[in-house]
Every structure is written in C-alpha cells, then in structure tokens.
Design a protein around this motif. Structure first.
Motif, PDB file in Angstrom:
ATOM      1  N   ASP A 391      83.962   1.772  11.059  1.00 45.13           N
ATOM      2  CA  ASP A 391      82.890   1.260  12.416  1.00 45.13           C
ATOM      3  C   ASP A 391      82.550  -0.605  12.390  1.00 45.13           C
ATOM      4  O   ASP A 391      81.941  -0.732  10.809  1.00 45.13           O
ATOM      5  CB  ASP A 391      81.175   2.278  12.111  1.00 45.13           C
ATOM      6  CG  ASP A 391      80.831   1.353  13.335  1.00 45.13           C
ATOM      7  OD1 ASP A 391      79.987   0.814  14.199  1.00 45.13           O
ATOM      8  OD2 ASP A 391      79.027   1.723  12.772  1.00 45.13           O
ATOM      9  N   ALA A 392      83.157  -1.142  13.076  1.00 46.21           N
ATOM     10  CA  ALA A 392      83.103  -2.174  12.858  1.00 46.21           C
ATOM     11  C   ALA A 392      81.700  -2.909  12.775  1.00 46.21           C
ATOM     12  O   ALA A 392      81.115  -4.047  12.509  1.00 46.21           O
ATOM     13  CB  ALA A 392      83.634  -3.334  13.892  1.00 46.21           C
ATOM     14  N   TYR A 393      81.052  -2.721  13.813  1.00 44.13           N
ATOM     15  CA  TYR A 393      79.888  -3.130  13.617  1.00 44.13           C
ATOM     16  C   TYR A 393      78.397  -2.553  12.047  1.00 44.13           C
ATOM     17  O   TYR A 393      77.637  -3.776  11.514  1.00 44.13           O
ATOM     18  CB  TYR A 393      78.169  -1.785  14.920  1.00 44.13           C
ATOM     19  CG  TYR A 393      78.428  -2.267  16.336  1.00 44.13           C
ATOM     20  CD1 TYR A 393      78.718  -3.418  16.575  1.00 44.13           C
ATOM     21  CD2 TYR A 393      78.866  -0.326  16.814  1.00 44.13           C
ATOM     22  CE1 TYR A 393      78.952  -3.649  18.276  1.00 44.13           C
ATOM     23  CE2 TYR A 393      79.019  -1.390  18.664  1.00 44.13           C
ATOM     24  CZ  TYR A 393      78.668  -2.981  19.322  1.00 44.13           C
ATOM     25  OH  TYR A 393      79.712  -3.124  20.267  1.00 44.13           O
ATOM     26  N   THR A 394      78.638  -1.426  11.916  1.00 42.82           N
ATOM     27  CA  THR A 394      78.200  -1.107  10.543  1.00 42.82           C
ATOM     28  C   THR A 394      79.244  -1.743   8.899  1.00 42.82           C
ATOM     29  O   THR A 394      78.799  -1.855   7.965  1.00 42.82           O
ATOM     30  CB  THR A 394      77.576   0.229  10.139  1.00 42.82           C
ATOM     31  OG1 THR A 394      78.212   1.113  10.352  1.00 42.82           O
ATOM     32  CG2 THR A 394      76.295   0.272  11.233  1.00 42.82           C
ATOM     33  N   GLU A 395      80.340  -1.673  10.002  1.00 43.03           N
ATOM     34  CA  GLU A 395      81.335  -2.177   8.498  1.00 43.03           C
ATOM     35  C   GLU A 395      81.356  -0.585   7.450  1.00 43.03           C
ATOM     36  O   GLU A 395      81.486  -1.449   6.413  1.00 43.03           O
ATOM     37  CB  GLU A 395      81.413  -3.225   7.676  1.00 43.03           C
ATOM     38  CG  GLU A 395      81.620  -4.699   8.691  1.00 43.03           C
ATOM     39  CD  GLU A 395      81.562  -5.757   8.307  1.00 43.03           C
ATOM     40  OE1 GLU A 395      80.936  -5.611   6.986  1.00 43.03           O
ATOM     41  OE2 GLU A 395      81.440  -7.083   8.898  1.00 43.03           O
ATOM     42  N   LYS A 396      81.659   0.563   7.483  1.00 41.05           N
ATOM     43  CA  LYS A 396      81.622   1.153   7.142  1.00 41.05           C
ATOM     44  C   LYS A 396      82.248   2.512   7.389  1.00 41.05           C
ATOM     45  O   LYS A 396      82.568   2.111   8.772  1.00 41.05           O
ATOM     46  CB  LYS A 396      80.579   2.255   6.964  1.00 41.05           C
ATOM     47  CG  LYS A 396      79.563   1.241   6.425  1.00 41.05           C
ATOM     48  CD  LYS A 396      77.741   2.152   5.597  1.00 41.05           C
ATOM     49  CE  LYS A 396      76.113   0.418   4.867  1.00 41.05           C
ATOM     50  NZ  LYS A 396      75.380   1.853   4.512  1.00 41.05           N
ATOM     51  N   GLU A 397      82.844   3.602   6.601  1.00 36.62           N
ATOM     52  CA  GLU A 397      83.135   4.628   7.447  1.00 36.62           C
ATOM     53  C   GLU A 397      82.584   5.752   7.962  1.00 36.62           C
ATOM     54  O   GLU A 397      81.488   6.317   7.872  1.00 36.62           O
ATOM     55  CB  GLU A 397      84.039   4.846   6.219  1.00 36.62           C
ATOM     56  CG  GLU A 397      84.634   4.431   5.372  1.00 36.62           C
ATOM     57  CD  GLU A 397      86.215   5.114   5.336  1.00 36.62           C
ATOM     58  OE1 GLU A 397      85.632   5.889   3.836  1.00 36.62           O
ATOM     59  OE2 GLU A 397      87.287   4.556   4.496  1.00 36.62           O
ATOM     60  N   VAL A 398      83.008   6.140   9.374  1.00 36.95           N
ATOM     61  CA  VAL A 398      81.935   6.898   9.596  1.00 36.95           C
ATOM     62  C   VAL A 398      83.281   7.902   9.933  1.00 36.95           C
ATOM     63  O   VAL A 398      84.240   8.087  10.229  1.00 36.95           O
ATOM     64  CB  VAL A 398      81.318   6.394  11.187  1.00 36.95           C
ATOM     65  CG1 VAL A 398      80.339   5.540  10.913  1.00 36.95           C
ATOM     66  CG2 VAL A 398      82.904   6.186  12.026  1.00 36.95           C
ATOM     67  N   PHE A 425      85.844   0.909  21.322  1.00 34.02           N
ATOM     68  CA  PHE A 425      85.386   1.445  22.048  1.00 34.02           C
ATOM     69  C   PHE A 425      83.647   1.082  21.704  1.00 34.02           C
ATOM     70  O   PHE A 425      83.789   1.703  20.144  1.00 34.02           O
ATOM     71  CB  PHE A 425      85.489   3.091  22.340  1.00 34.02           C
ATOM     72  CG  PHE A 425      86.888   3.058  23.491  1.00 34.02           C
ATOM     73  CD1 PHE A 425      87.517   1.898  24.000  1.00 34.02           C
ATOM     74  CD2 PHE A 425      87.609   4.328  23.431  1.00 34.02           C
ATOM     75  CE1 PHE A 425      88.395   2.246  25.580  1.00 34.02           C
ATOM     76  CE2 PHE A 425      88.711   4.594  24.314  1.00 34.02           C
ATOM     77  CZ  PHE A 425      89.069   3.116  25.228  1.00 34.02           C
ATOM     78  N   ALA A 426      82.997   1.356  21.810  1.00 34.42           N
ATOM     79  CA  ALA A 426      81.503   1.667  21.587  1.00 34.42           C
ATOM     80  C   ALA A 426      80.980   2.523  22.099  1.00 34.42           C
ATOM     81  O   ALA A 426      80.782   3.211  22.798  1.00 34.42           O
ATOM     82  CB  ALA A 426      80.461   0.075  22.409  1.00 34.42           C
ATOM     83  N   LEU A 427      80.823   3.388  20.691  1.00 30.09           N
ATOM     84  CA  LEU A 427      80.853   5.261  21.519  1.00 30.09           C
ATOM     85  C   LEU A 427      78.892   6.048  21.265  1.00 30.09           C
ATOM     86  O   LEU A 427      78.816   4.982  19.457  1.00 30.09           O
ATOM     87  CB  LEU A 427      81.634   6.112  21.327  1.00 30.09           C
ATOM     88  CG  LEU A 427      83.059   5.738  21.303  1.00 30.09           C
ATOM     89  CD1 LEU A 427      83.668   6.577  20.135  1.00 30.09           C
ATOM     90  CD2 LEU A 427      83.506   6.016  22.158  1.00 30.09           C
ATOM     91  N   ILE A 433      75.525   4.060  17.931  1.00 32.23           N
ATOM     92  CA  ILE A 433      75.968   3.577  18.890  1.00 32.23           C
ATOM     93  C   ILE A 433      77.391   3.038  17.086  1.00 32.23           C
ATOM     94  O   ILE A 433      77.102   1.953  16.918  1.00 32.23           O
ATOM     95  CB  ILE A 433      76.305   2.034  19.080  1.00 32.23           C
ATOM     96  CG1 ILE A 433      74.710   2.733  20.677  1.00 32.23           C
ATOM     97  CG2 ILE A 433      77.355   1.890  20.419  1.00 32.23           C
ATOM     98  CD1 ILE A 433      74.889   2.068  21.954  1.00 32.23           C
ATOM     99  N   VAL A 434      78.541   3.489  17.372  1.00 32.48           N
ATOM    100  CA  VAL A 434      79.764   2.656  16.376  1.00 32.48           C
ATOM    101  C   VAL A 434      80.515   2.145  17.631  1.00 32.48           C
ATOM    102  O   VAL A 434      80.769   2.566  18.478  1.00 32.48           O
ATOM    103  CB  VAL A 434      80.548   4.178  15.620  1.00 32.48           C
ATOM    104  CG1 VAL A 434      78.940   5.117  15.178  1.00 32.48           C
ATOM    105  CG2 VAL A 434      80.935   5.151  16.966  1.00 32.48           C
ATOM    106  N   LYS A 435      81.414   1.327  16.476  1.00 32.21           N
ATOM    107  CA  LYS A 435      82.322   0.433  16.900  1.00 32.21           C
ATOM    108  C   LYS A 435      83.539   1.430  16.825  1.00 32.21           C
ATOM    109  O   LYS A 435      83.390   0.978  15.472  1.00 32.21           O
ATOM    110  CB  LYS A 435      82.523  -0.620  17.470  1.00 32.21           C
ATOM    111  CG  LYS A 435      82.903  -1.933  17.351  1.00 32.21           C
ATOM    112  CD  LYS A 435      82.425  -3.163  17.579  1.00 32.21           C
ATOM    113  CE  LYS A 435      84.212  -4.509  18.219  1.00 32.21           C
ATOM    114  NZ  LYS A 435      83.664  -5.656  18.014  1.00 32.21           N
ATOM    115  N   VAL A 436      84.413   1.330  17.407  1.00 35.20           N
ATOM    116  CA  VAL A 436      85.929   2.133  16.703  1.00 35.20           C
ATOM    117  C   VAL A 436      86.992   2.045  17.160  1.00 35.20           C
ATOM    118  O   VAL A 436      87.426   1.371  18.455  1.00 35.20           O
ATOM    119  CB  VAL A 436      85.888   3.338  16.910  1.00 35.20           C
ATOM    120  CG1 VAL A 436      87.002   3.896  16.398  1.00 35.20           C
ATOM    121  CG2 VAL A 436      84.938   4.067  16.248  1.00 35.20           C
TER     122      VAL A 436
END
Length: 463
Positions: A391-398, A425-427, A433-436
């Motif tokens: 996840d590019a927003y939180t910089e963590k794995e989802v 994609f912002a999902l 909301i995650v950015k992947v």
C-alpha cells in the motif's frame, strides 16, 4: 469451583477438553435453545457439526465457548508469560464474542469463567480486530486452529473471533514446506501448528473431501488434535469438487447426536430470504409477497422466438438487466452498486451483465480495443486470488483475499526519475482506501464485479 449464585439468573456448566470448567449465563445465547444445546455439544463431543443458515449464530456459539475457555486457561498462566498484545486481544475478543449476531439482550451479558464472583456487565461492541494485528504469541490461542476454505471466509472468521484464521490449503502447504526444510536440515524447530488441539472449520459446505482428508491426517499425526468442529449450512451449494462433504458428515453423525441444526435466524431483515432458501432446498417454489418492499420479487420474462436456448436466455437476461438499470421496472428500484449485487449461475451471464453495468455506470466497455480488460475510475472490481500487496499510502503490506470487492476511486499514473511510468489504483473496500500497483492487481486476477457467479459469491454472503 461453584458457579456464581444469583436468584434470577441461570448458568450452564461446560467442560472444556475434560480439563477445566466454565460457566456461561444462558442469556449470552439470547434464549436460543439450539445455541445452548450446541454449546453443550461442543464441550462433550470430539467431533461436532453445527449447521444453519447465515445469521443463526454458529460463529457466536463457537466464539463464546472459546472465549470462556481462553479466560480460564490464561488465568492459570503467570502474568509475565502473557504479552500486552495477548491481554488486549483477550479483552477485545470477549467484546466481539458478546456482540456477534445477537439481540440487544446479549449486550447486557458476558462470558463468565468459573469463579465465585459475579460476571461484570459490559457494553458489547461490534468492532473487529484486523487480521494483521493478530499474532500467534498466545500459548493458549495456539491450541485453537481456525480455518476456512477461502481467504475471504478465513479473514471474516478471524476478525469475528479475534484469533488467527487460515485457509485449509495454507495450513497444508505450511506442513509440507516445514517437512521439506527439516529434511534439508534448514529447520530444526517444531511445526507451527504442532500444538493444535481444536480444529474449527467454517463454511464447511465448500470444503472438498480431498482437502479435509489431507488436513485431518496431518493434524492427527503431527499435532495434538482432540476435537473437530465443523460450521456451515448442509443445504448450501457443495464444493465444485466431487462429494458433498458437510451434508455427508452431518448425516453420518446425526444418529449419534453429534450434529445439530440452529434453526433461529437472528437477522430479522433476512428472514424472507432464509424462508425461501429453505423452500428452494426442498424443491419448492419460493414465496413472492405482494409488497415489493419485502425484497423478494419475481420478474416474468418471455423467451425470444427463433433462437436457440442459450441465445434466447442471453437476450432475455440482457433485456431484464437493462430495464433494471434504467428503472423501467415499476416493482423494483435497483440500489446503487455499493448496495446491490448481480448473481448468476453462468460465467457468460456475468460477462454480459458486467458489460451492461460498465456502459451504464461508467460509459465504457469492460475490454479495450486489444481485447484486454479495461479498468477505469468508478468500476466495481474484485480479486480472484489471495495476494499480499504494498500500500503506497501507508507504506505497509496489505493482504487481499479471493473474492474481496473494491471500487476504483482513482487511477494514478506516476513517473520516477528514470522516466519509468507506474500505474496505481486507489481501491476502496468500504473501510479504507489503499493505493496498489496495477501489476500486482493483475497477478491477483482483478476482474469486474458488478456480477458474480453464485459459487464465488456465496461465501461473501454467508460468512
């Protein structure tokens, strides 16, 4: 120990693994006699099958009994051996257990461990523990293995119980990977599930005979397995593989009193759906009320003349969906995509409906001129494979589970210092909301999801 004594309260005594007793207030089960019987059965029988429709409280019964057991066992462990994470998880679990699929009466009751003190009245909460925050540091929790046939079902089970949950195949794979490492001298520790005493399988109607046979043989040989609890609906669609696992096990154990059906639906808004599901399972016609607000409506359609059966069905389905999308059917108003879902029996029907919905809602086709899937802002999509993404927003794995549904909020194109372009994609899944990276989503077999097949969607409904 003696149970708490109150003149106007009734407690049931449960024996866990023949090594400790817990006392539960009967109101924890909301006056549901089937749930009380199921709780007693769980604590006296090595193999138990709990069958029932969605909303009848199968998960609640298991969660409540496990909560009482873990409280007793944790009370016997020195405080310094329990981490702060374990204590927080225990507290949150109790709240989740008390509030799962029950009436408002349940909010005034809590699970009570065997003691001479009265149970404290707690306010139930519907919050759930994210799977990413659940660890396996708990010496008591390691004795319980929660599983499900799909990642989506396992994720929901883990959130509701506050314990780690896994897919059956991930447990099987972890064993063979551990076995390979041991043979190669790369691993000298015990298998991570070697301490399992209780196996709980949710959505068991979807479990294949082969997968369960492999798992149970491994646990019998390499773990300390003492009890198996199967949850599901024996009348639900079985696995696409040969056999009808849950129904066969239920019928085999029924003469011995080891299987029970929970008959009371605790979700009042879905009672008509449950009743009609029962009718259909008995090969009876469903009931269509005159009031369309009750949510069960029959649409009469005529087959097209001069066409073969398949083409005729396609034309009829296409026309009905178009009328629904354009609000041309007076008896029903289709809610927005966030609150509605098309379900079909055939994949070709799903493709046709997804094409109609993409054109109606977002003015584009589901495929581009090259014949590849085209995803744009506003599309309803889902992943068809379990995958871990960044996840590019939180910089963590989802972790995305097979069948998980999202809405594309934004398509983002970025360019680095080397002029390399990356599409994100912002999902939005309704919670966050995650950015992947789009490439990772392609590996997860991203597809449009306005329409889903009934086999791929039923876990999402009943879990």
């Amino acid at each position: 120990m003696r149970p708490p004594r109150f003149p106007h309260q009734t407690y049931i005594k449960l024996n866990i693994f023949c090594c400790c007793f817990i006392y539960l207030h009967v109101q924890v089960f909301g006056g549901d006699e089937d749930q009380v019987k199921a709780a007693r059965l769980m604590t006296t029988t090595p193999v138990v099958v709990l069958s029932g429709r969605g909303g009848c409280g199968k998960t609640h019964v298991v969660s409540t009994v496990l909560s009482g057991e873990l409280k007793v066992k944790r009370s016997q462990i020195p405080v310094e051996e329990l981490t702060m994470q374990d204590e927080c998880t225990t507290s949150q679990c109790s709240k989740n257990f008390a509030g799962d699929s029950q009436t408002s009466q349940d909010n005034r009751c809590s699970t009570t461990a065997a003691s001479s003190c009265p149970p404290e009245t707690t306010q139930s909460q519907n919050s759930e523990i994210p799977q990413s925050q659940i660890t396996r540091k708990d010496p008591c929790g390691d004795a319980v293995l929660l599983t499900a046939p799909t990642g989506r079902a396992a994720s929901i089970l883990g959130k509701r119980t506050g314990l780690p949950a896994y897919t059956l195949h991930s447990v099987i794979f972890s064993y063979f990977r551990w076995l390979k490492e041991v043979k190669n001298g790369e691993n000298h520790s015990a298998w991570k599930f070697s301490g399992v005493k209780l196996l709980v399988c949710d959505e068991s109607s979807l479990i294949s005979v082969k997968a369960f046979s492999t798992l149970i043989n491994i646990l019998m040989k390499k773990a300390a397995l003492q009890q198996v609890i199967l949850l599901g609906d024996k009348n639900q669609l079985p696995s696409i593989e040969p056999g009808n696992f849950l129904n066969d096990i239920y019928c085999a154990l029924e003469p011995y009193g080891s299987s029970i059906t929970l008959r009371t639906n605790h979700r009042a808004e879905s009672q008509l759906i449950v009743d009609n599901a029962n009718r259909i399972s008995h090969k009876e016609m469903p009931f269509f009320p005159d009031d369309p607000k009750r949510g069960f409506i029959s649409l009469c359609c005529q087959s097209a003349e001069g066409c073969d059966e398949n083409n005729s069905d396609d034309m009829v389905i296409t026309q009905v969906v178009r009328d629904l999308l354009d609000n041309k059917i007076s008896t029903v108003t289709l809610p927005e995509p966030q609150r509605s879902q098309f379900i079909a029996f055939r994949r070709r029907d799903c493709l046709n409906i997804n094409e109609l919905c993409a054109q109606h809602y977002n003015k584009h086709s589901i495929k581009n001129t090259k014949g590849k899937l085209d995803f744009q802002t506003g599309d309803k999509v889902c992943v068809r494979r379990n995958i871990v993404c960044f996840d590019a927003y939180t910089e963590k794995e989802v972790k995305f589970c097979n069948g998980e549904i999202f809405f594309i909020k934004e398509v983002i194109e970025e360019e680095d210092n080397h002029n390399k372009k990356t599409t994100y994609f912002a999902l939005d899944n309704g919670e966050k909301i995650v950015k992947v990276d789009m490439k990772m989503l392609k590996r997860a077999k991203l597809c449009h999801a306005w329409a889903r097949t009934i086999h791929t969607y039923q876990v999402h409904i009943f879990a």
